[in-house]
Structure formats: structure tokens, C-alpha cells
Design a protein around this motif. Structure first.
Motif, PDB file in Angstrom:
ATOM      1  N   VAL A 133       0.771  -1.250  -0.025  1.00 46.71           N
ATOM      2  CA  VAL A 133       0.053   0.063  -0.137  1.00 46.71           C
ATOM      3  C   VAL A 133       0.819   1.192   0.003  1.00 46.71           C
ATOM      4  O   VAL A 133       1.805   1.369   0.814  1.00 46.71           O
ATOM      5  CB  VAL A 133      -0.970   0.032   1.268  1.00 46.71           C
ATOM      6  N   ILE A 134       0.724   1.999  -0.872  1.00 48.60           N
ATOM      7  CA  ILE A 134       1.514   3.414  -0.989  1.00 48.60           C
ATOM      8  C   ILE A 134       0.363   4.599  -0.833  1.00 48.60           C
ATOM      9  O   ILE A 134      -0.316   4.684  -1.430  1.00 48.60           O
ATOM     10  CB  ILE A 134       2.001   3.569  -2.132  1.00 48.60           C
ATOM     11  N   LEU A 135       0.660   5.165   0.260  1.00 50.64           N
ATOM     12  CA  LEU A 135      -0.137   6.238   0.765  1.00 50.64           C
ATOM     13  C   LEU A 135       0.440   7.679   0.418  1.00 50.64           C
ATOM     14  O   LEU A 135       1.666   7.822   1.071  1.00 50.64           O
ATOM     15  CB  LEU A 135      -0.492   6.154   1.845  1.00 50.64           C
ATOM     16  N   LEU A 136       0.021   8.457  -0.478  1.00 51.44           N
ATOM     17  CA  LEU A 136       0.460   9.688  -0.957  1.00 51.44           C
ATOM     18  C   LEU A 136      -0.416  10.846  -0.413  1.00 51.44           C
ATOM     19  O   LEU A 136      -1.575  10.790  -0.776  1.00 51.44           O
ATOM     20  CB  LEU A 136       0.596   9.838  -2.327  1.00 51.44           C
ATOM     21  N   THR A 137       0.121  11.583   0.444  1.00 53.28           N
ATOM     22  CA  THR A 137      -0.685  12.857   1.070  1.00 53.28           C
ATOM     23  C   THR A 137       0.040  14.180   1.182  1.00 53.28           C
ATOM     24  O   THR A 137       1.429  13.958   1.585  1.00 53.28           O
ATOM     25  CB  THR A 137      -1.419  12.239   2.444  1.00 53.28           C
ATOM     26  N   ASP A 138      -0.640  15.075   1.295  1.00 53.11           N
ATOM     27  CA  ASP A 138       0.186  16.387   1.440  1.00 53.11           C
ATOM     28  C   ASP A 138      -0.443  17.049   2.861  1.00 53.11           C
ATOM     29  O   ASP A 138      -0.102  18.138   3.037  1.00 53.11           O
ATOM     30  CB  ASP A 138       0.033  17.246   0.296  1.00 53.11           C
ATOM     31  N   ALA A 185      10.797   9.395  -4.530  1.00 55.26           N
ATOM     32  CA  ALA A 185       9.941   8.738  -3.598  1.00 55.26           C
ATOM     33  C   ALA A 185       9.152   7.547  -3.969  1.00 55.26           C
ATOM     34  O   ALA A 185       8.905   6.585  -3.433  1.00 55.26           O
ATOM     35  CB  ALA A 185       9.506   9.773  -2.656  1.00 55.26           C
ATOM     36  N   LEU A 186       8.195   8.212  -4.833  1.00 53.12           N
ATOM     37  CA  LEU A 186       7.247   6.986  -5.515  1.00 53.12           C
ATOM     38  C   LEU A 186       7.918   5.768  -6.085  1.00 53.12           C
ATOM     39  O   LEU A 186       7.646   4.683  -5.910  1.00 53.12           O
ATOM     40  CB  LEU A 186       6.566   7.682  -6.619  1.00 53.12           C
ATOM     41  N   THR A 187       9.170   5.936  -6.676  1.00 54.74           N
ATOM     42  CA  THR A 187      10.037   4.927  -7.299  1.00 54.74           C
ATOM     43  C   THR A 187      10.448   3.991  -6.268  1.00 54.74           C
ATOM     44  O   THR A 187      10.397   2.957  -6.320  1.00 54.74           O
ATOM     45  CB  THR A 187      11.136   5.386  -8.442  1.00 54.74           C
ATOM     46  N   ASP A 188      10.889   4.641  -5.379  1.00 53.35           N
ATOM     47  CA  ASP A 188      11.725   4.055  -4.243  1.00 53.35           C
ATOM     48  C   ASP A 188      10.639   3.255  -3.412  1.00 53.35           C
ATOM     49  O   ASP A 188      11.096   2.171  -2.722  1.00 53.35           O
ATOM     50  CB  ASP A 188      12.243   4.933  -3.300  1.00 53.35           C
ATOM     51  N   SER A 189       9.554   3.897  -3.211  1.00 51.56           N
ATOM     52  CA  SER A 189       8.396   3.273  -2.449  1.00 51.56           C
ATOM     53  C   SER A 189       8.035   2.013  -2.860  1.00 51.56           C
ATOM     54  O   SER A 189       7.399   0.990  -2.280  1.00 51.56           O
ATOM     55  CB  SER A 189       7.313   4.240  -2.290  1.00 51.56           C
ATOM     56  N   ARG A 205       2.339  -4.257   3.679  1.00 50.43           N
ATOM     57  CA  ARG A 205       3.361  -3.426   3.807  1.00 50.43           C
ATOM     58  C   ARG A 205       2.951  -1.751   3.284  1.00 50.43           C
ATOM     59  O   ARG A 205       2.438  -1.819   2.335  1.00 50.43           O
ATOM     60  CB  ARG A 205       4.533  -3.714   2.984  1.00 50.43           C
ATOM     61  N   LEU A 206       2.942  -0.958   4.452  1.00 51.85           N
ATOM     62  CA  LEU A 206       2.573   0.472   4.124  1.00 51.85           C
ATOM     63  C   LEU A 206       3.683   1.350   4.028  1.00 51.85           C
ATOM     64  O   LEU A 206       4.527   1.483   4.835  1.00 51.85           O
ATOM     65  CB  LEU A 206       1.542   0.803   5.246  1.00 51.85           C
ATOM     66  N   ASN A 207       3.895   1.838   2.898  1.00 51.64           N
ATOM     67  CA  ASN A 207       4.868   3.048   2.582  1.00 51.64           C
ATOM     68  C   ASN A 207       4.148   4.366   2.590  1.00 51.64           C
ATOM     69  O   ASN A 207       2.992   4.480   1.715  1.00 51.64           O
ATOM     70  CB  ASN A 207       5.619   2.693   1.358  1.00 51.64           C
ATOM     71  N   ILE A 208       4.560   5.428   3.305  1.00 53.78           N
ATOM     72  CA  ILE A 208       3.776   6.673   3.141  1.00 53.78           C
ATOM     73  C   ILE A 208       4.683   7.645   2.563  1.00 53.78           C
ATOM     74  O   ILE A 208       5.896   7.749   2.886  1.00 53.78           O
ATOM     75  CB  ILE A 208       3.495   7.009   4.490  1.00 53.78           C
TER      76      ILE A 208
END
Length: 235
Positions: free
Chosen positions: A98-103, A167-171, A127-130
Motif C-alpha cells: 500500500v502506497i499512501l501519498l498525502t500532502d 519517492a514514488l519509485t523508491d516506495s 506493507r504500508l509505505n507513506i
């Protein structure tokens, strides 16, 4: 997400970064779902599954992504969005990434910690990546880092567009741990990521795959660094 960063709004920068990952990083046919909040109703804690779990059709997903726009005064239901993971990814096999993208912070009185604890109690392997985009509050970054840790993942800080793409690629990369001779973790890194500097010696490397891949007696010569790529069999 409506705040401007240079000549673009954050939402457009975020959409461009996600589109780049879809085009250049994710493989065709990869099982993927997309959930979005803050794009339907002003003042609402609504969260919507915009792409149900299905094999990735890049053209279709990019078209759907282009249609998403932020709504003024929309709220940020992080906990409620995470609470849907078990249902959204119910048919997925193995670990759910799960990739959570937030501002911004949770603004719907939700409790992400309680949600993550319930997912674990229910046996949902996550696995949660933020990714925190344009976050300038150190306390909030620390909170995101703790949520990611509870979710078995990592926090990635992205202050501007280029950092968000990275960051998106690394996540999406597979993490690995380096274990020393005494059995303690001495370093960590990402598959296809930056090299890890370590003293010369013998190590055990554990790739966080499902099931885990373990490489024993990895020898590191003086002056050399540890760097793993997909060619080493991590995927």
C-alpha cells in the motif's frame, strides 16, 4: 493539493509523478487498485475506490488518473482509506503493498494506528509505505514515520516534484536488511537503490519478499559497498 508549487498545483505534480511511475516503473498486468480522497465533495471525508483491483492496463489507468482533480476544502480521511485495504485487496495473494501519498494530516477524526492494528489482528499482510508531499511539519513527519513502521513499511519525504518522483519509485522497491556476524541488523537498503556503505566482512542479506529471500555469507571486500539489483534475483 490545490496549493501552488511553482507554476503547477500540487495535485497536478502528484498526478504527473504517479503517471510517470505507471508508464515507466510498473509492469503491464501487475495487480493494482487506486483509491482517492479529496476529489469529489467539498468539506467531505469521502474516499473512493477509483480503480478496483485488476491487472494493470496502463492506458486505461492513465485516462482515469487524468480525470482526477482536487476539490477545495475537501478533508483527508487517511484512517478510513486505510481501513478499506482489506476489502480493496481481498483477492490479492501474498503481501499487499500500500502506497499512501498525502500532502496533509488526518482531518476526519480517524485513528490510523487503530486501523493498522486491526489490519494486523485480522491477518491482512500489508506493507504500508507513506509519502509525505510538501510536508513542513516535523511532528507530522514523525507521525507518518511511526504509522509506516506499524504498517511494516517506510516513510518517504518529498519536498518538491523531483523528490516526489524519486519517492514514488523508491516506495515500490523491495527493502533488504543486512545482518552482521552477531545476528544484529547493521544496515538496510532498497533493491536497485543506493549502495550501502559497510566495513569489509561477511554478512547475511534478507530481502523482504514473500517468502523472504536470504543470502548468507555475502563477502564484502575492503573499500567496496553493498548494492543489490533485480538481476541478483530479488524480484
Amino acid at each position: 493539493m490545490l496549493k501552488r508549487m511553482g507554476d503547477k498545483r500540487r495535485i497536478q505534480i502528484a498526478k504527473d509523478a504517479v503517471a510517470n511511475v505507471v508508464k515507466n516503473v510498473l509492469p503491464d498486468g501487475m495487480p493494482l487498485a487506486l483509491r482517492v480522497y479529496g476529489h469529489k465533495e467539498a468539506g467531505s471525508c469521502r474516499t473512493d475506490l477509483e480503480q478496483p483491483l485488476a491487472p494493470l492496463d496502463k492506458a486505461a489507468l492513465l485516462t482515469r488518473l487524468a480525470q482526477i482533480n482536487a476539490v477545495n476544502l475537501a478533508k483527508t480521511p487517511i484512517a478510513d482509506s486505510l481501513a478499506q485495504v482489506g476489502k480493496d485487496l481481498a483477492t490479492a495473494k501474498g503481501r499487499r503493498w500500500v502506497i499512501l501519498l498525502t500532502d496533509g494530516e488526518e482531518t476526519c477524526n480517524g485513528d490510523p494506528v487503530a486501523v493498522l492494528e486491526k489490519l494486523a489482528a485480522d491477518g491482512v499482510d500489508v506493507r504500508l509505505n507513506i509519502i509525505g508531499f510538501a510536508i513542513d511539519n516535523d511532528a507530522l513527519k514523525a507521525e507518518f514515520n511511526e504509522w509506516a513502521r506499524l504498517g511494516g513499511g517506510s516513510y518517504f519525504d518529498a519536498g518538491e516534484a523531483q523528490a516526489l518522483n524519486r519517492a514514488l519509485t523508491d516506495s515500490l522497491q523491495i527493502p533488504f536488511r543486512v545482518i552482521g556476524r552477531n545476528g544484529e541488523q547493521v544496515a538496510e537498503g532498497l533493491l536497485d537503490g543506493a549502495a550501502v556503505e559497510l566495513p569489509a566482512g561477511s554478512y547475511t542479506v534478507e530481502l523482504d519478499t514473500d517468502p523472504a529471500r536470504i543470502f548468507r555469507n555475502v563477502q564484502l571486500a575492503p573499500g567496496k559497498s553493498l548494492e543489490l539489483s533485480a538481476d541478483d534475483g530479488g524480484r
